[in-house]
Design a protein around this motif. Structure first.
Motif, PDB file in Angstrom:
ATOM      1  N   LYS A  55       0.825  -1.214   0.000  1.00 53.28           N
ATOM      2  CA  LYS A  55       0.000   0.000   0.000  1.00 53.28           C
ATOM      3  C   LYS A  55       0.860   1.265   0.000  1.00 53.28           C
ATOM      4  O   LYS A  55       0.553   2.257   0.648  1.00 53.28           O
ATOM      5  CB  LYS A  55      -0.966  -0.002   1.197  1.00 53.28           C
ATOM      6  CG  LYS A  55      -1.958  -1.157   1.149  1.00 53.28           C
ATOM      7  CD  LYS A  55      -3.146  -0.879   2.043  1.00 53.28           C
ATOM      8  CE  LYS A  55      -4.368  -1.745   1.765  1.00 53.28           C
ATOM      9  NZ  LYS A  55      -4.138  -3.136   1.388  1.00 53.28           N
ATOM     10  N   GLN A  56       1.947   1.164  -0.738  1.00 57.30           N
ATOM     11  CA  GLN A  56       2.890   2.281  -0.849  1.00 57.30           C
ATOM     12  C   GLN A  56       3.165   2.581  -2.324  1.00 57.30           C
ATOM     13  O   GLN A  56       3.213   1.648  -3.136  1.00 57.30           O
ATOM     14  CB  GLN A  56       4.227   1.923  -0.186  1.00 57.30           C
ATOM     15  CG  GLN A  56       4.201   1.822   1.323  1.00 57.30           C
ATOM     16  CD  GLN A  56       4.083   3.179   1.987  1.00 57.30           C
ATOM     17  OE1 GLN A  56       4.708   4.126   1.555  1.00 57.30           O
ATOM     18  NE2 GLN A  56       3.248   3.278   3.017  1.00 57.30           N
ATOM     19  N   PRO A  57       3.306   3.847  -2.700  1.00 51.16           N
ATOM     20  CA  PRO A  57       3.734   4.137  -4.085  1.00 51.16           C
ATOM     21  C   PRO A  57       5.197   3.738  -4.288  1.00 51.16           C
ATOM     22  O   PRO A  57       6.010   3.838  -3.363  1.00 51.16           O
ATOM     23  CB  PRO A  57       3.545   5.649  -4.212  1.00 51.16           C
ATOM     24  CG  PRO A  57       3.544   6.166  -2.830  1.00 51.16           C
ATOM     25  CD  PRO A  57       3.087   5.085  -1.923  1.00 51.16           C
ATOM     26  N   GLU A  58       5.482   3.264  -5.498  1.00 49.97           N
ATOM     27  CA  GLU A  58       6.857   2.842  -5.826  1.00 49.97           C
ATOM     28  C   GLU A  58       7.336   3.606  -7.050  1.00 49.97           C
ATOM     29  O   GLU A  58       6.601   3.722  -8.027  1.00 49.97           O
ATOM     30  CB  GLU A  58       6.875   1.346  -6.165  1.00 49.97           C
ATOM     31  CG  GLU A  58       7.114   0.443  -4.987  1.00 49.97           C
ATOM     32  CD  GLU A  58       7.101  -1.026  -5.389  1.00 49.97           C
ATOM     33  OE1 GLU A  58       7.075  -1.309  -6.609  1.00 49.97           O
ATOM     34  OE2 GLU A  58       7.119  -1.869  -4.479  1.00 49.97           O
ATOM     35  N   ILE A  59       8.545   4.077  -6.991  1.00 50.40           N
ATOM     36  CA  ILE A  59       9.124   4.766  -8.153  1.00 50.40           C
ATOM     37  C   ILE A  59      10.030   3.796  -8.896  1.00 50.40           C
ATOM     38  O   ILE A  59      10.885   3.139  -8.290  1.00 50.40           O
ATOM     39  CB  ILE A  59       9.920   6.015  -7.706  1.00 50.40           C
ATOM     40  CG1 ILE A  59       8.964   7.037  -7.100  1.00 50.40           C
ATOM     41  CG2 ILE A  59      10.678   6.616  -8.885  1.00 50.40           C
ATOM     42  CD1 ILE A  59       9.627   8.297  -6.610  1.00 50.40           C
ATOM     43  N   LYS A  60       9.781   3.686 -10.211  1.00 44.97           N
ATOM     44  CA  LYS A  60      10.638   2.818 -11.029  1.00 44.97           C
ATOM     45  C   LYS A  60      11.133   3.614 -12.228  1.00 44.97           C
ATOM     46  O   LYS A  60      10.374   4.371 -12.834  1.00 44.97           O
ATOM     47  CB  LYS A  60       9.859   1.604 -11.515  1.00 44.97           C
ATOM     48  CG  LYS A  60       9.652   0.568 -10.425  1.00 44.97           C
ATOM     49  CD  LYS A  60       8.942  -0.635 -10.973  1.00 44.97           C
ATOM     50  CE  LYS A  60       8.736  -1.697  -9.882  1.00 44.97           C
ATOM     51  NZ  LYS A  60       7.789  -2.729 -10.324  1.00 44.97           N
ATOM     52  N   ILE A  61      12.406   3.411 -12.571  1.00 38.08           N
ATOM     53  CA  ILE A  61      12.974   4.073 -13.754  1.00 38.08           C
ATOM     54  C   ILE A  61      12.690   3.197 -14.967  1.00 38.08           C
ATOM     55  O   ILE A  61      13.054   2.030 -14.984  1.00 38.08           O
ATOM     56  CB  ILE A  61      14.508   4.252 -13.605  1.00 38.08           C
ATOM     57  CG1 ILE A  61      14.879   4.937 -12.293  1.00 38.08           C
ATOM     58  CG2 ILE A  61      15.077   5.017 -14.801  1.00 38.08           C
ATOM     59  CD1 ILE A  61      14.581   6.408 -12.207  1.00 38.08           C
ATOM     60  N   GLY A  62      11.990   3.760 -15.947  1.00 32.53           N
ATOM     61  CA  GLY A  62      11.741   3.020 -17.187  1.00 32.53           C
ATOM     62  C   GLY A  62      12.962   3.047 -18.069  1.00 32.53           C
ATOM     63  O   GLY A  62      13.997   3.618 -17.703  1.00 32.53           O
ATOM     64  N   THR A  63      12.868   2.443 -19.243  1.00 36.82           N
ATOM     65  CA  THR A  63      13.985   2.571 -20.178  1.00 36.82           C
ATOM     66  C   THR A  63      13.802   3.864 -20.975  1.00 36.82           C
ATOM     67  O   THR A  63      12.713   4.432 -21.014  1.00 36.82           O
ATOM     68  CB  THR A  63      14.046   1.373 -21.146  1.00 36.82           C
ATOM     69  OG1 THR A  63      12.812   1.323 -21.867  1.00 36.82           O
ATOM     70  CG2 THR A  63      14.276   0.083 -20.396  1.00 36.82           C
ATOM     71  N   GLY A  64      14.878   4.314 -21.586  1.00 38.34           N
ATOM     72  CA  GLY A  64      14.819   5.535 -22.393  1.00 38.34           C
ATOM     73  C   GLY A  64      15.491   6.728 -21.738  1.00 38.34           C
ATOM     74  O   GLY A  64      15.602   7.784 -22.355  1.00 38.34           O
ATOM     75  N   SER A  65      15.933   6.555 -20.496  1.00 36.91           N
ATOM     76  CA  SER A  65      16.664   7.646 -19.853  1.00 36.91           C
ATOM     77  C   SER A  65      17.952   7.910 -20.627  1.00 36.91           C
ATOM     78  O   SER A  65      18.614   6.976 -21.070  1.00 36.91           O
ATOM     79  CB  SER A  65      17.003   7.287 -18.403  1.00 36.91           C
ATOM     80  OG  SER A  65      15.816   7.055 -17.677  1.00 36.91           O
ATOM     81  N   VAL A  66      18.281   9.175 -20.810  1.00 36.64           N
ATOM     82  CA  VAL A  66      19.468   9.523 -21.599  1.00 36.64           C
ATOM     83  C   VAL A  66      20.300  10.596 -20.890  1.00 36.64           C
ATOM     84  O   VAL A  66      19.794  11.341 -20.057  1.00 36.64           O
ATOM     85  CB  VAL A  66      19.098  10.067 -23.002  1.00 36.64           C
ATOM     86  CG1 VAL A  66      18.517   8.989 -23.869  1.00 36.64           C
ATOM     87  CG2 VAL A  66      18.182  11.259 -22.902  1.00 36.64           C
TER      88      VAL A  66
END
Ligand SMILES: *[C@@H]1O[C@H](CO)[C@@H](O)[C@H](O)[C@H]1NC(C)=O
Ligand SMILES: *[C@@H]1O[C@H](CO)[C@@H](O)[C@H](O)[C@H]1NC(C)=O
Length: 205
Positions: free
Chosen positions: A121-132
């Motif tokens: 019951k917590q928000p999670e931050i995830k890094i997607g692909t495409g970061s440059v």
């Protein structure tokens, strides 16, 4: 003289190297090089799961560039980018086009997705692909490149002149040498003449 010449050459080479790296667009390892006033498309992708929103962040301080929610067509764009940023595609996979780049746009861009973890019951931050990591050449580098191109032209003119001069000088030396050979050959003929004269002398005798 030679020291200053090699210093000039080294400087020219450095600028030439900078120019060529500035012009060869994207490399591997997520570093993307762009020209001043160029454009970039950041391709944010998310494959694992169903995120609720995407925030494109910029720099080490993670300033927000763009915010987009799952079931919304509304893009919240920071003032700095508002006039030159366009979003294409369907959430969560978005193409973010940024135009009219300047050196201030240099920095890392992160595609950060937030999901709500139902278990914790917590928000999670995830890094997607495409970061440059974007590197934009500034107007100054561009000017240096133009200058270096000018000096390259100058250098080729000078080299051509030197080559021509060398050919002319070699030719002159060659002419002088053959002339000298002829002049050194003359006394021998004189000696021959002496022989002839001697012979004539003996004939006369
Ligand atoms: C590009 O950005 C510069 C400022 O960096 C601005 O002065 C110029 O008007 C912009 N050009 C376009 C075509 O948006
Ligand atoms: C984005 O989604 C997460 C997870 O659902 C939520 O906790 C967060 O508040 C959302 N961000 C904004 C700015 O609404």
């Amino acid at each position: 003289m030679t020291v200053s010449m090699s210093a000039v050459c080294l400087k020219l080479l450095t600028i030439f190297y900078l120019c060529s790296t500035a012009l060869t667009g994207s490399g591997s390892n997520g570093v993307v090089r762009k020209d001043f006033k160029g454009s970039i498309t950041i391709q944010c992708r998310f494959t694992e799961g169903d995120p609720d929103n995407l925030t494109v962040k910029k720099g080490l301080s993670e300033d927000q560039v763009l915010y987009r929610e799952k079931d919304s067509e509304k893009n919240t764009i920071t003032a700095e980018f508002r006039s030159r940023l366009q979003v294409y595609g369907k959430f969560p996979n978005l193409d973010i086009l940024i135009k009219n780049l300047s050196s201030e746009d240099t920095g890392p861009y992160w595609c950060t997705y937030e999901t709500f973890n139902k278990k914790t019951k917590q928000p999670e931050i995830k890094i997607g692909t495409g970061s440059v990591l974007l590197v934009v050449a500034d107007a100054d580098t561009e000017k240096k490149c133009e200058d270096s191109n000018k000096s390259l032209v100058l250098v080729s003119v000078v080299i051509t002149a030197v080559v021509l001069l060398t050919i002319i000088v070699t030719f002159c030396i060659w002419i002088l040498k053959t002339k000298n050979l002829r002049t050194t050959a003359k006394p021998r003929r004189v000696a021959n003449n002496d022989v002839y004269e001697d012979m004539r002398g003996t004939i006369r005798r």
